[in-house]
Structures are given as C-alpha cells and as structure tokens.
Scaffold this motif. Structure first.
Motif, short mmCIF file in Angstrom:
data_model
loop_
_atom_site.label_atom_id
_atom_site.label_comp_id
_atom_site.label_asym_id
_atom_site.label_seq_id
_atom_site.Cartn_x
_atom_site.Cartn_y
_atom_site.Cartn_z
N MET A 82 0.83 -1.19 0.00
CA MET A 82 0.00 0.00 0.00
C MET A 82 0.87 1.25 0.00
SD MET A 82 -0.70 -1.13 3.82
CE MET A 82 -0.42 -2.70 3.13
N VAL A 83 0.27 2.40 -0.29
CA VAL A 83 0.98 3.67 -0.24
C VAL A 83 1.05 4.09 1.23
CG1 VAL A 83 0.91 6.09 -0.93
CG2 VAL A 83 0.22 4.31 -2.55
N SER A 84 2.25 4.50 1.66
CA SER A 84 2.42 4.96 3.04
C SER A 84 1.98 6.42 3.15
CB SER A 84 3.89 4.83 3.46
OG SER A 84 4.08 5.29 4.77
N PRO A 85 1.35 6.79 4.25
CA PRO A 85 0.92 8.18 4.39
C PRO A 85 2.09 9.15 4.60
CG PRO A 85 0.43 6.94 6.38
CD PRO A 85 0.94 5.95 5.37
N THR A 86 3.26 8.63 4.98
CA THR A 86 4.43 9.47 5.21
C THR A 86 5.69 8.64 5.06
OG1 THR A 86 5.55 10.96 6.78
CG2 THR A 86 4.36 9.11 7.72
N ARG A 87 6.78 9.28 4.69
CA ARG A 87 8.06 8.59 4.55
C ARG A 87 8.66 8.26 5.92
NH1 ARG A 87 10.42 8.01 -0.18
NH2 ARG A 87 12.43 7.60 0.81
N LYS A 88 8.34 9.06 6.92
CA LYS A 88 8.94 8.87 8.25
C LYS A 88 7.85 8.81 9.32
CE LYS A 88 13.30 11.10 7.17
NZ LYS A 88 14.26 12.11 7.54
N SER A 135 -0.80 -16.43 14.17
CA SER A 135 -0.57 -15.38 13.18
C SER A 135 0.65 -14.57 13.61
CB SER A 135 -1.79 -14.47 13.06
OG SER A 135 -1.49 -13.36 12.25
N HIS A 136 1.69 -14.60 12.81
CA HIS A 136 2.86 -13.74 13.00
C HIS A 136 2.75 -12.65 11.95
CE1 HIS A 136 5.47 -16.21 15.75
NE2 HIS A 136 4.46 -17.03 15.49
N TYR A 137 2.76 -11.37 12.38
CA TYR A 137 2.45 -10.25 11.50
C TYR A 137 3.52 -9.17 11.62
CZ TYR A 137 0.00 -6.13 9.74
OH TYR A 137 -0.35 -5.00 9.06
N THR A 138 3.99 -8.67 10.48
CA THR A 138 4.92 -7.54 10.46
C THR A 138 4.48 -6.57 9.37
OG1 THR A 138 6.80 -8.84 11.25
CG2 THR A 138 7.32 -6.82 10.06
N ALA A 139 4.49 -5.27 9.69
CA ALA A 139 4.24 -4.21 8.72
C ALA A 139 5.51 -3.37 8.65
CB ALA A 139 3.06 -3.34 9.14
N VAL A 140 5.94 -3.04 7.43
CA VAL A 140 7.17 -2.27 7.21
C VAL A 140 6.81 -1.02 6.41
CG1 VAL A 140 9.49 -2.28 6.20
CG2 VAL A 140 8.55 -4.38 7.22
N PHE A 141 7.28 0.14 6.87
CA PHE A 141 7.04 1.42 6.21
C PHE A 141 8.32 1.80 5.49
CE2 PHE A 141 3.98 0.83 9.41
CZ PHE A 141 2.82 1.38 8.91
#
Length: 192
Positions: A86-92, A146-152
């Motif tokens: 997905m598109v991130s709302p911010t780079r940081k 469920s093992h879950y990771t989200a990366v920005f």
C-alpha cells in the motif's frame, strides 16, 4: 487447511494498515531494476519457492494483496502467507503513532477472537520502521497462529501475515517472506 485459508481471507480486510490513496503498481522485473529517482520507492516479492507455494492475487481498494498457500505436505503444518502492499501516508512515521496503529490493529484482531501471544512492538526492518505482533486463535478445536509484520519503506508500506497451525512454522514463513521482499528506495525528494 480450509479453516486457515478462510480465516486468512477474512483477515485480509481486517489486518494491516489502511492508508488510503491509490494502490502501488505491480512491477515487472525490468521496471523494478530501472534507475530510481528521489521520492520513489519500489517493492518486489517473487515466490520464494514455486514448488512449495501457490499464489493468488487479491486486489481491493487501496491495497494490493498476494496470498501464498503452502501446498499439502510441503510445510510442516498447513500455512498461508499474505503479502499486502500500500501507499504509506508518510516517509517517516512517528514511533508513537506506529505503536498506536499496531495496538489498534491488535485490538481489531482481539475483537475477532484472537488472543495476544506477543504484544505489538515497534522496531525496524532493514532500516525502515516496522511493527510486529503475534496472535493465536482456536478455530474448529485447533489452534492457529498469526505472526504479523508491517514495514514502512519510503513512500510505500507492506505487511506480511503468516498463519499456521504451528507457531514456529508461522514464524519461519514470516522470516522467509520478509527476507524475500526487495526494497528499492530513492530517498526523500529534494526540497525546492
């Protein structure tokens, strides 16, 4: 296996951060490898083992999802991995905001009957901010993990949800897919 797959499909609409906006394009290898400009980020994930995993594409709204289903007897326990872009709302993203997002995501899962095994935590993956949690749920008399990771990663974000009847298998599959994601980031746009 049907229970795991059914729960994963239902979770596609519950798990992961929803950022709105257009979904990222699926790139060819040539497009991914092309020179990158500042302000651009590219993600790629190729099936880490085509003999082991079948693939289903599921696009909805602002998120492009790919579901990897472990073939019978190819994994130590029935397993499904969901990769969402997905598109991130911010780079940081702010660390406290990420923690709040991860807790809200965990709370949504708890409302659906999942129990926390490992509380939501914020960390980094290859230098990019990330969140991680582990949950479990009894389905048809059997435990599912469920093992879950989200990366920005730059101006994009991705999440991987690995589900299995065996927590160690789910963890190993998460690590396999996290390591298989290619990230190409051109850094922030120069200020004008």
């Amino acid at each position: 296996m049907k229970a795991i797959f059914g729960v994963c499909l239902a979770a596609l609409f519950l798990a992961g951060c929803q950022t709105g906006g257009p979904k990222p394009d699926t790139l060819t290898r040539e497009q991914f490898d092309a020179p990158i400009r500042p302000g651009q980020t590219r993600l790629a994930l190729e099936n880490p083992d085509t003999e082991k995993w079948t693939v289903r594409e599921l696009d909805s709204g602002s998120t492009a999802r790919t579901v990897y289903i472990c073939r019978p007897l190819a994994c130590a326990a029935p397993s499904v991995v969901i990769y969402a872009r997905m598109v991130s709302p911010t780079r940081k993203p702010d660390r406290e905001a990420l923690q709040a997002l991860s807790i809200a995501d965990t709370d949504r899962m708890k409302a659906d009957g999942w129990a926390i095994v490992s509380a939501a935590r914020v960390s980094t993956h290859r230098g990019f901010p990330s969140t991680h949690h582990v949950l479990r749920k009894e389905i048809d008399g059997k435990m599912e993990y469920s093992h879950y990771t989200a990366v920005f990663a730059g101006n994009l974000a991705f999440s991987i949800s690995s589900r299995s009847a065996n927590s160690d298998v789910a963890r190993r599959n998460l690590e396999l897919f996290l390591n298989a994601v290619e990230i190409k980031d051109g850094g922030p746009r120069p200020r004008s």
